[in-house]
Design a protein around this motif. Structure first.
Motif, PDB file in Angstrom:
ATOM      1  N   GLY A   1      83.725  22.790  44.905  1.00 37.42           N
ATOM      2  CA  GLY A   1      82.350  22.487  44.537  1.00 37.42           C
ATOM      3  C   GLY A   1      81.506  22.185  45.753  1.00 37.42           C
ATOM      4  N   GLY A   2      80.411  21.483  45.505  1.00 42.62           N
ATOM      5  CA  GLY A   2      79.464  21.265  46.581  1.00 42.62           C
ATOM      6  C   GLY A   2      78.712  22.556  46.844  1.00 42.62           C
ATOM      7  N   ALA A   3      78.157  22.667  48.006  1.00 43.67           N
ATOM      8  CA  ALA A   3      77.417  23.874  48.369  1.00 43.67           C
ATOM      9  C   ALA A   3      77.539  24.118  49.861  1.00 43.67           C
ATOM     10  N   THR A   4      77.520  25.377  50.221  1.00 41.28           N
ATOM     11  CA  THR A   4      77.398  25.773  51.623  1.00 41.28           C
ATOM     12  C   THR A   4      76.013  26.388  51.752  1.00 41.28           C
ATOM     13  N   VAL A   5      75.195  25.823  52.637  1.00 39.26           N
ATOM     14  CA  VAL A   5      73.794  26.237  52.739  1.00 39.26           C
ATOM     15  C   VAL A   5      73.500  26.707  54.164  1.00 39.26           C
ATOM     16  N   PHE A   6      72.885  27.878  54.262  1.00 40.21           N
ATOM     17  CA  PHE A   6      72.421  28.430  55.534  1.00 40.21           C
ATOM     18  C   PHE A   6      70.899  28.507  55.477  1.00 40.21           C
ATOM     19  N   VAL A   7      70.236  28.096  56.553  1.00 39.68           N
ATOM     20  CA  VAL A   7      68.774  28.143  56.623  1.00 39.68           C
ATOM     21  C   VAL A   7      68.399  28.975  57.847  1.00 39.68           C
ATOM     22  N   PHE A   8      67.567  30.009  57.631  1.00 38.16           N
ATOM     23  CA  PHE A   8      67.148  30.911  58.691  1.00 38.16           C
ATOM     24  C   PHE A   8      65.629  30.905  58.823  1.00 38.16           C
TER      25      PHE A   8
ATOM     26  N   GLN B   1      88.079  32.010  43.634  1.00 38.54           N
ATOM     27  CA  GLN B   1      87.359  31.751  42.400  1.00 38.54           C
ATOM     28  C   GLN B   1      85.926  32.238  42.523  1.00 38.54           C
ATOM     29  N   GLY B   2      85.274  32.385  41.368  1.00 39.83           N
ATOM     30  CA  GLY B   2      83.897  32.849  41.360  1.00 39.83           C
ATOM     31  C   GLY B   2      82.949  31.818  41.929  1.00 39.83           C
ATOM     32  N   ASN B   3      81.936  32.327  42.583  1.00 41.07           N
ATOM     33  CA  ASN B   3      80.856  31.478  43.053  1.00 41.07           C
ATOM     34  C   ASN B   3      79.560  32.268  42.946  1.00 41.07           C
ATOM     35  N   VAL B   4      78.471  31.625  43.273  1.00 40.28           N
ATOM     36  CA  VAL B   4      77.161  32.255  43.189  1.00 40.28           C
ATOM     37  C   VAL B   4      76.439  32.022  44.501  1.00 40.28           C
ATOM     38  N   SER B   5      75.809  33.068  45.005  1.00 37.34           N
ATOM     39  CA  SER B   5      74.979  32.960  46.207  1.00 37.34           C
ATOM     40  C   SER B   5      73.521  33.057  45.781  1.00 37.34           C
ATOM     41  N   PHE B   6      72.751  32.041  46.125  1.00 39.55           N
ATOM     42  CA  PHE B   6      71.320  32.026  45.848  1.00 39.55           C
ATOM     43  C   PHE B   6      70.572  32.366  47.128  1.00 39.55           C
ATOM     44  N   LEU B   7      69.586  33.248  47.021  1.00 42.08           N
ATOM     45  CA  LEU B   7      68.698  33.579  48.134  1.00 42.08           C
ATOM     46  C   LEU B   7      67.316  33.059  47.763  1.00 42.08           C
ATOM     47  N   LEU B   8      66.730  32.247  48.646  1.00 45.75           N
ATOM     48  CA  LEU B   8      65.416  31.667  48.369  1.00 45.75           C
ATOM     49  C   LEU B   8      64.555  31.759  49.617  1.00 45.75           C
ATOM     50  N   GLY B   9      63.324  32.182  49.445  1.00 51.13           N
ATOM     51  CA  GLY B   9      62.327  32.083  50.494  1.00 51.13           C
ATOM     52  C   GLY B   9      61.493  30.848  50.198  1.00 51.13           C
ATOM     53  N   VAL B  10      61.412  29.919  51.128  1.00 49.80           N
ATOM     54  CA  VAL B  10      60.746  28.645  50.863  1.00 49.80           C
ATOM     55  C   VAL B  10      59.884  28.233  52.056  1.00 49.80           C
ATOM     56  N   GLU B  11      58.729  27.630  51.737  1.00 49.70           N
ATOM     57  CA  GLU B  11      57.868  27.107  52.783  1.00 49.70           C
ATOM     58  C   GLU B  11      58.594  25.958  53.466  1.00 49.70           C
ATOM     59  N   GLU B  12      58.398  25.839  54.759  1.00 45.16           N
ATOM     60  CA  GLU B  12      59.108  24.827  55.540  1.00 45.16           C
ATOM     61  C   GLU B  12      58.878  23.413  55.008  1.00 45.16           C
ATOM     62  N   ASP B  13      57.678  23.127  54.520  1.00 42.16           N
ATOM     63  CA  ASP B  13      57.393  21.775  54.035  1.00 42.16           C
ATOM     64  C   ASP B  13      58.067  21.476  52.688  1.00 42.16           C
ATOM     65  N   ARG B  14      58.636  22.477  52.013  1.00 42.42           N
ATOM     66  CA  ARG B  14      59.372  22.261  50.753  1.00 42.42           C
ATOM     67  C   ARG B  14      60.888  22.325  50.945  1.00 42.42           C
TER      68      ARG B  14
END
Length: 119
Positions: A104-111, A49-62
């Motif tokens: 549903g839910g989300a799979t999240v990777f943090v680098f 099924q369709g899903n969406v991948s979000f790419l975000l650059g975020v400061e560590e404190d956020r």
């Protein structure tokens, strides 16, 4: 990235893969909280099924706030699907029964980000 007080702020790259049903609400919530994002429509997984991948650059404190937003907007649901029929010999009879799966839910990777520049 340099903060207002002159200190270096660590940047994280977050990749969040969410189901199509949750993507619009999540996107609106992230934009409302001033997160910059890139949205890529993708497909895959067990159910294809369709899903969406979000790419975000975020400061560590956020990062904690970002993960909370994702948790609030990407919920796990139960869905019934018919499994794909197995490869069968001629004359065999296959009766598919719906199978209950969690979606549903989300799979999240943090680098960690070694270098970040906004040009």
């Amino acid at each position: 990235m340099t903060a207002a007080d002159g200190k270096q702020t660590a940047i994280k790259l977050v990749i969040a893969i969410v189901q199509d049903e949750d993507a619009d609400v999540l996107s609106e919530s992230l934009i409302a909280e001033k997160y910059r994002l890139t949205r890529i429509n993708t497909a895959g997984g067990l159910l294809r099924q369709g899903n969406v991948s979000f790419l975000l650059g975020v400061e560590e404190d956020r990062l904690g706030q970002l993960l909370s937003i994702i948790r609030r907007n990407c919920v796990t649901r139960t869905q019934y699907v018919n499994p794909l029929p197995p490869i069968m010999e001629p004359g065999e009879f296959y009766m598919p029964y719906p199978v209950e799966v969690q979606v549903g839910g989300a799979t999240v990777f943090v680098f960690d980000v070694e270098r970040f520049e906004r040009l």
